[in-house]
Scaffold this motif. Structure first.
Motif, PDB file in Angstrom:
ATOM      1  N   ILE A 152     -29.129 -22.524 -55.538  1.00 43.02           N
ATOM      2  CA  ILE A 152     -29.683 -23.834 -55.860  1.00 43.02           C
ATOM      3  C   ILE A 152     -31.198 -23.735 -55.969  1.00 43.02           C
ATOM      4  CG2 ILE A 152     -29.787 -24.532 -53.422  1.00 43.02           C
ATOM      5  CD1 ILE A 152     -29.135 -27.413 -54.517  1.00 43.02           C
ATOM      6  N   SER A 153     -31.740 -24.370 -57.013  1.00 43.86           N
ATOM      7  CA  SER A 153     -33.183 -24.406 -57.228  1.00 43.86           C
ATOM      8  C   SER A 153     -33.685 -25.822 -56.987  1.00 43.86           C
ATOM      9  CB  SER A 153     -33.514 -23.972 -58.661  1.00 43.86           C
ATOM     10  OG  SER A 153     -34.884 -24.248 -58.942  1.00 43.86           O
TER      11      SER A 153
ATOM     12  N   ILE B 175     -31.717 -19.430 -52.764  1.00 44.36           N
ATOM     13  CA  ILE B 175     -32.261 -20.777 -52.789  1.00 44.36           C
ATOM     14  C   ILE B 175     -33.736 -20.700 -53.157  1.00 44.36           C
ATOM     15  CG2 ILE B 175     -32.703 -20.747 -50.288  1.00 44.36           C
ATOM     16  CD1 ILE B 175     -32.160 -23.809 -50.350  1.00 44.36           C
TER      17      ILE B 175
ATOM     18  N   MET C 277     -23.691 -19.195 -50.154  1.00 41.87           N
ATOM     19  CA  MET C 277     -24.993 -19.239 -50.817  1.00 41.87           C
ATOM     20  C   MET C 277     -25.649 -17.859 -50.836  1.00 41.87           C
ATOM     21  SD  MET C 277     -26.251 -22.177 -52.050  1.00 41.87           S
ATOM     22  CE  MET C 277     -28.008 -22.156 -51.725  1.00 41.87           C
TER      23      MET C 277
END
Length: 448
Positions: free
Chosen positions: A169-170, A197, A194
């Protein structure tokens, strides 16, 4: 596709006919508006061959987001769109975020969603984050520059505790502070999927760095952490050093550019990496590291052969610091990339570095020495020597006036140019080392 109505309608007709030849549709910067987005959405209801749809900067509003969300959840024909880019559509706003959240709750195919600069705010982002708690297909979410605060970060944290498929995720250029960082770290401490990030250009500060250092110890999945432009300072660097000491986590790449880290912070990080066997890339560009910090990093390189990329552009490293690094490279057998652009070293440091790379080191392949204080003749001699006697294959040098990127060996110039073009969205902020949007931006001569 041209801008004429006829060309648009031709594309729509092919989509509606489920033409198997059309797997990707790029309409970036076409001013579609609600009417055309509705026509496209209606065609998508009849299509299961399109896999990539780019509607970046297409004047997609909240109404358009509703049309598209309904289309990718159609029960007539299951949508096969796996990558959807809706970035740079600020009129989507919070309402558009709610529609996309509904799509994520029902769609089981979409893998990559881009909604950078869509005016979401917490009101629009939080529903999207909450939808991730039950979504089992999305692997990448990019939501940069959306005015997301600690509230949105908390919503995402709760979703991360339940999500098992999201890999990256950005959240670059938002308004996340230390409390938001703490929330995210809590979510990551539980999450097992994940891998990366990106938090570049937020406001997490030293306390946020501490939260991450505490929260992700023991995390076995996270490999890439982008934290540039967060004003973590030396104290934040010290906190992160505790995370990197030994192998307390699985992070392989960390970007700390533009964080006001000085020699003291570099010392803590260098000491930690003496016992680390997992980190392969360390980004420290755009800080205030000088000769003393360079010496600490050089000392680390004499015992660490795991680190492959060391990014030090736009610091204050002079000849003494570069000589320390060159001396370390005589014995180091792991480092492959060293970026030293925009540092105030001159011919003395450049000459010593050249001698090492020509006579002792055969593992460093990428070097950037653009915009230093080397003389024109000194840099010219460096280029000629490295071309003949070193293992360098990618060299950034102002000696080549045709391009800031010069490859003195190999035939990868075109591929690198294309790679830079693909990352143009963040290129405007690269110099400030703040917008580390996604992994891979540190490759070659980009800096994180």
């Amino acid at each position: 596709m041209g801008n004429s109505p006829n060309s648009f309608h031709l594309v729509v007709s092919k989509i509606e006919a489920n033409n198997p030849e059309i797997e990707e549709l790029d309409l970036e910067t076409h001013d579609l508006g609600d009417k055309r987005v509705r026509l496209l959405s209606e065609a998508l209801r009849q299509n299961n061959t399109l896999q990539l749809l780019n509607l970046s900067a297409c004047n997609v509003t909240a109404t358009g987001a509703r049309f598209l969300s309904d289309a990718i959840c159609s029960v007539i024909i299951t949508s096969n769109i796996r990558r959807l880019n809706l970035s740079n559509n600020p009129k989507m706003g919070p309402e558009g975020g709610h529609y996309l959240a509904n799509a994520l709750q029902n769609n089981k195919i979409l893998e990559h969603l881009k909604v950078n600069q869509c005016g979401l705010g917490d009101e629009g982002f939080s529903p999207i984050a909450c939808a991730l708690a039950s979504n089992r297909s999305l692997s990448v979410l990019e939501s940069g520059d959306n005015n997301i605060t600690d509230e949105g970060a908390q919503s995402l944290s709760e979703a991360l505790k339940l999500n098992t498929t999201l890999e990256g995720i950005s959240l670059w250029h938002n308004l996340i502070k230390s409390h938001g960082a703490q929330h995210l770290a809590e979510g990551l401490s539980v999450n097992k999927s994940m891998i990366w990030i990106g938090l570049g250009s937020n406001m997490i500060g030293a306390e946020g760095a501490w939260a991450f250092a505490e929260g992700i110890q023991g995390n076995v999945s996270l490999q890439w952490l982008g934290m540039g432009g967060n004003e973590i300072g030396d104290r934040g660097a010290m906190h992160l050093a505790t995370l990197l000491t030994g192998d307390a986590c699985s992070v392989q790449s960390i970007g700390l550019g533009g964080n006001n880290i000085s020699d003291d912070g570099a010392s803590h990080l260098a000491q930690a990496l003496k016992s680390n066997t997992k980190l392969s890339s360390l980004g420290l560009g755009g800080n205030t590291i000088g000769d003393d910090g360079a010496q600490h990093l050089a000392d680390m390189l004499t015992s660490n052969n795991t680190l492959q990329k060391l990014l030090l552009s736009s610091n204050v490293i002079g000849d003494t610091g570069v000589i320390h690094l060159a001396t370390a490279l005589e014995s180091n057998m792991g480092l492959e990339t060293l970026l030293l652009a925009e540092n105030p070293f001159g011919d003395e440091g450049g000459t010593t570095l050249t001698q090492t790379l020509c006579s002792h080191n055969k593992t460093l392949h990428t070097l950037d020495v653009r915009r230093t204080q080397m003389s024109r003749s000194g840099e010219k001699q460096l280029v000629k020597a490295l071309e003949k006697k070193s293992a360098i294959t990618k060299l950034g040098s102002g000696h080549d006036k045709q391009s800031p990127l010069m490859l003195i060996k190999g035939n990868e110039n075109r591929q690198f140019r294309e790679g830079q073009e693909r990352r143009s969205e963040a290129a405007a902020a690269v110099k400030k080392y703040r917008n580390q949007a996604i992994p891979g931006m540190e490759d070659g001569f980009d800096v994180h």
